[in-house]
Design a protein around this motif. Structure first.
Motif, short mmCIF file in Angstrom:
data_model
loop_
_atom_site.label_atom_id
_atom_site.label_comp_id
_atom_site.label_asym_id
_atom_site.label_seq_id
_atom_site.Cartn_x
_atom_site.Cartn_y
_atom_site.Cartn_z
N LYS A 27 50.19 51.58 65.11
CA LYS A 27 51.59 52.01 65.13
C LYS A 27 51.86 53.10 64.09
CE LYS A 27 53.17 49.11 68.25
NZ LYS A 27 53.77 49.56 69.49
N GLN A 28 50.79 53.64 63.52
CA GLN A 28 50.86 54.71 62.52
C GLN A 28 51.59 54.29 61.24
OE1 GLN A 28 52.30 58.17 64.62
NE2 GLN A 28 50.42 58.31 65.81
N PHE A 29 51.34 53.04 60.83
CA PHE A 29 51.80 52.53 59.55
C PHE A 29 50.56 52.26 58.70
CE2 PHE A 29 55.62 51.76 61.88
CZ PHE A 29 56.64 51.61 60.95
N SER A 30 50.75 52.20 57.40
CA SER A 30 49.64 51.86 56.52
C SER A 30 50.14 50.92 55.42
CB SER A 30 49.03 53.12 55.90
OG SER A 30 50.00 53.80 55.13
N VAL A 31 49.19 50.21 54.81
CA VAL A 31 49.51 49.33 53.69
C VAL A 31 49.46 50.15 52.41
CG1 VAL A 31 48.79 47.29 52.37
CG2 VAL A 31 48.56 47.31 54.88
N LEU A 32 50.56 50.19 51.69
CA LEU A 32 50.59 50.89 50.40
C LEU A 32 49.95 50.03 49.32
CD1 LEU A 32 54.22 52.32 50.54
CD2 LEU A 32 52.08 53.47 51.12
N LEU A 120 57.11 47.07 63.95
CA LEU A 120 56.54 46.06 63.04
C LEU A 120 56.53 44.67 63.66
CD1 LEU A 120 57.85 47.25 59.55
CD2 LEU A 120 55.61 47.62 60.61
N SER A 121 57.51 44.36 64.49
CA SER A 121 57.49 43.08 65.20
C SER A 121 56.29 43.03 66.16
CB SER A 121 58.79 42.87 65.98
OG SER A 121 59.88 42.75 65.09
#
Length: 129
Positions: A27-32, A120-121
């Motif tokens: 989903k083109q998110f990353s963990v900071l 995110l869901s």
């Protein structure tokens, strides 16, 4: 509106965290960063009966757009995904972006908050499988 979305999983906390990290990329998110609450509390001399990890996650393009729209949104960034094990049951959940952004009373964030929450869901649901 409830402030959190949470699902159960048969995975261990480590397995669930790894699954969340994998699904975020889709989903083109990353963990900071990842906070291992148990390790942190233990280093301070406290034991916690539950296993808790907090992942701070971000989509850089969405965050940039939100911050350019209204810098006050920084109080709600980054998004949190929580993986915890309580009484033998692992859950994966998130703070609902639409609920948080609603606190600002800035309707310009309605669509973005709903989109981020849906993304995110979907990550949480997929990681729980």
């Amino acid at each position: 509106m409830e402030f959190a979305y949470e699902v159960r999983t048969g995975k261990s906390v480590d397995e669930a965290v790894a699954a969340v990290q994998e699904k975020l990329g889709e989903k083109q998110f990353s963990v900071l960063w990842e906070l291992n609450v148990n390790q942190t509390l233990k280093s301070k001399g406290f034991d916690l009966a539950h296993e808790v990890r907090i992942l701070e996650v971000c989509s850089a393009p969405k965050a940039k757009g939100a911050l350019e729209t209204n810098p006050m949104v920084a109080y709600f960034l980054p998004c949190k995904i929580v993986v915890k094990r309580v009484e033998g049951q692992t859950t994966i959940g998130l703070t609902r972006p639409a609920a948080l952004m609603g606190l600002m009373g800035d309707e310009r964030f309605d669509d973005l908050a709903k989109q981020v929450e849906a993304d995110l869901s979907a990550v949480v649901d997929a990681a729980a499988q």
